[in-house]
Design a protein around this motif. Structure first.
Motif, short mmCIF file in Angstrom:
data_model
loop_
_atom_site.label_atom_id
_atom_site.label_comp_id
_atom_site.label_asym_id
_atom_site.label_seq_id
_atom_site.Cartn_x
_atom_site.Cartn_y
_atom_site.Cartn_z
N ARG A 83 -6.74 -5.14 -9.70
CA ARG A 83 -5.65 -5.47 -8.77
C ARG A 83 -5.31 -4.28 -7.86
NH1 ARG A 83 -0.66 -6.46 -10.62
NH2 ARG A 83 -0.90 -5.15 -12.49
N PHE A 84 -5.40 -3.08 -8.39
CA PHE A 84 -5.04 -1.88 -7.64
C PHE A 84 -6.30 -1.11 -7.27
CE2 PHE A 84 -0.52 -1.08 -9.54
CZ PHE A 84 -0.18 -2.39 -9.25
N THR A 85 -6.25 -0.44 -6.14
CA THR A 85 -7.36 0.40 -5.69
C THR A 85 -6.81 1.75 -5.22
OG1 THR A 85 -8.63 -1.52 -4.97
CG2 THR A 85 -9.30 0.62 -4.12
N ILE A 86 -7.31 2.82 -5.82
CA ILE A 86 -6.93 4.16 -5.40
C ILE A 86 -8.01 4.70 -4.46
CG2 ILE A 86 -8.03 5.26 -7.40
CD1 ILE A 86 -5.80 7.36 -7.35
N SER A 87 -7.58 5.40 -3.45
CA SER A 87 -8.53 6.00 -2.52
C SER A 87 -7.90 7.26 -1.92
CB SER A 87 -8.92 5.02 -1.41
OG SER A 87 -7.79 4.65 -0.66
N ARG A 88 -8.74 8.07 -1.32
CA ARG A 88 -8.24 9.30 -0.70
C ARG A 88 -8.98 9.55 0.61
NH1 ARG A 88 -9.42 13.91 -4.89
NH2 ARG A 88 -8.69 15.23 -3.19
N ASP A 89 -8.27 10.11 1.54
CA ASP A 89 -8.85 10.51 2.81
C ASP A 89 -8.64 12.01 2.92
OD1 ASP A 89 -9.46 11.12 5.45
OD2 ASP A 89 -8.70 9.20 6.20
N GLN A 113 -3.62 0.90 -3.02
CA GLN A 113 -3.52 -0.49 -2.57
C GLN A 113 -3.22 -1.35 -3.79
OE1 GLN A 113 -3.72 -1.89 0.59
NE2 GLN A 113 -3.10 -3.77 -0.47
N MET A 114 -2.11 -2.05 -3.74
CA MET A 114 -1.68 -2.86 -4.87
C MET A 114 -1.66 -4.32 -4.46
SD MET A 114 1.39 -0.46 -6.34
CE MET A 114 2.45 -0.77 -4.94
N ASN A 115 -2.48 -5.12 -5.09
CA ASN A 115 -2.57 -6.55 -4.81
C ASN A 115 -2.09 -7.34 -6.02
OD1 ASN A 115 -3.75 -5.94 -2.30
ND2 ASN A 115 -5.80 -5.99 -3.17
N SER A 116 -1.77 -8.58 -5.79
CA SER A 116 -1.34 -9.48 -6.87
C SER A 116 -0.25 -8.83 -7.72
CB SER A 116 -2.53 -9.88 -7.73
OG SER A 116 -3.52 -10.51 -6.97
N ARG A 144 0.84 -1.18 0.00
CA ARG A 144 0.00 0.00 0.00
C ARG A 144 0.88 1.24 0.00
NH1 ARG A 144 -4.60 2.49 4.07
NH2 ARG A 144 -2.77 3.02 5.33
N LEU A 145 0.74 2.04 -1.02
CA LEU A 145 1.45 3.30 -1.11
C LEU A 145 0.61 4.41 -0.50
CD1 LEU A 145 2.84 3.16 -4.77
CD2 LEU A 145 3.79 2.17 -2.67
N SER A 146 1.28 5.36 0.10
CA SER A 146 0.61 6.53 0.66
C SER A 146 1.24 7.78 0.07
CB SER A 146 0.75 6.56 2.18
OG SER A 146 0.14 5.44 2.77
N PHE A 193 -10.59 5.97 -11.69
CA PHE A 193 -10.26 5.52 -13.03
C PHE A 193 -8.93 4.79 -12.98
CE2 PHE A 193 -13.65 7.92 -14.91
CZ PHE A 193 -13.81 9.00 -14.06
N TYR A 194 -8.84 3.71 -13.74
CA TYR A 194 -7.66 2.87 -13.71
C TYR A 194 -7.14 2.57 -15.10
CZ TYR A 194 -9.13 1.90 -8.92
OH TYR A 194 -9.49 2.01 -7.61
N ALA A 195 -5.84 2.38 -15.18
CA ALA A 195 -5.26 1.82 -16.38
C ALA A 195 -5.69 0.37 -16.50
CB ALA A 195 -3.74 1.91 -16.33
#
Length: 125
Positions: free
Chosen positions: A66-72, A81-84, A18-20, A58-60
């Motif tokens: 596999r990836f999920t972008i979110s914001r707080d 969040q990067m999976n697989s 998970r990148l922040s 929106f995703y490539a």
């Protein structure tokens, strides 16, 4: 706005990270934010974006599912969040922010004004 990305590292194929991206300096909630990545010897590539309205992200195609972008907005922080993870995901990942962007330009690096310093993600096979 200043952006500081973190969370990269060396992982094996199939693992998750998970990148922040912490934002400071101006009101975060008004910005469209995104992640791009750049592998060695390649051009910077769009990964995911989410508008200031916190509407559907929106995703490539290469990361969809596999990836999920979110914001707080309360924490002025963007996440990825990067999976697989796969070896082809190896790159420096950059967070970026801008205002006034139109939908068709979400995947264009030159459409974004503020950039973080990047965080390295390396996926071994």
């Amino acid at each position: 706005v200043q952006l500081q990305a973190s969370g990269g590292g060396l992982v094996q194929a199939g693992d998750s990270l998970r990148l922040s991206c912490a934002a400071s300096g101006r009101t975060f909630r008004g910005y469209t934010v995104a992640w791009f990545r750049q592998a060695t010897g390649k051009e910077r590539e769009f990964v995911a974006a989410i508008k200031s309205t916190n509407s559907n992200p929106f995703y490539a195609d290469s990361v969809k599912g596999r990836f999920t972008i979110s914001r707080d907005n309360a924490k002025s922080t963007l996440y990825l969040q990067m999976n697989s993870l796969q070896p082809e995901d190896t790159a420096v990942y950059y967070c970026t922010a801008t205002t006034g962007i139109i939908h068709s330009n979400l995947g264009v690096p030159s459409s974004y004004y503020y950039w973080g310093q990047g965080t390295q993600v390396t996926v071994s096979s």
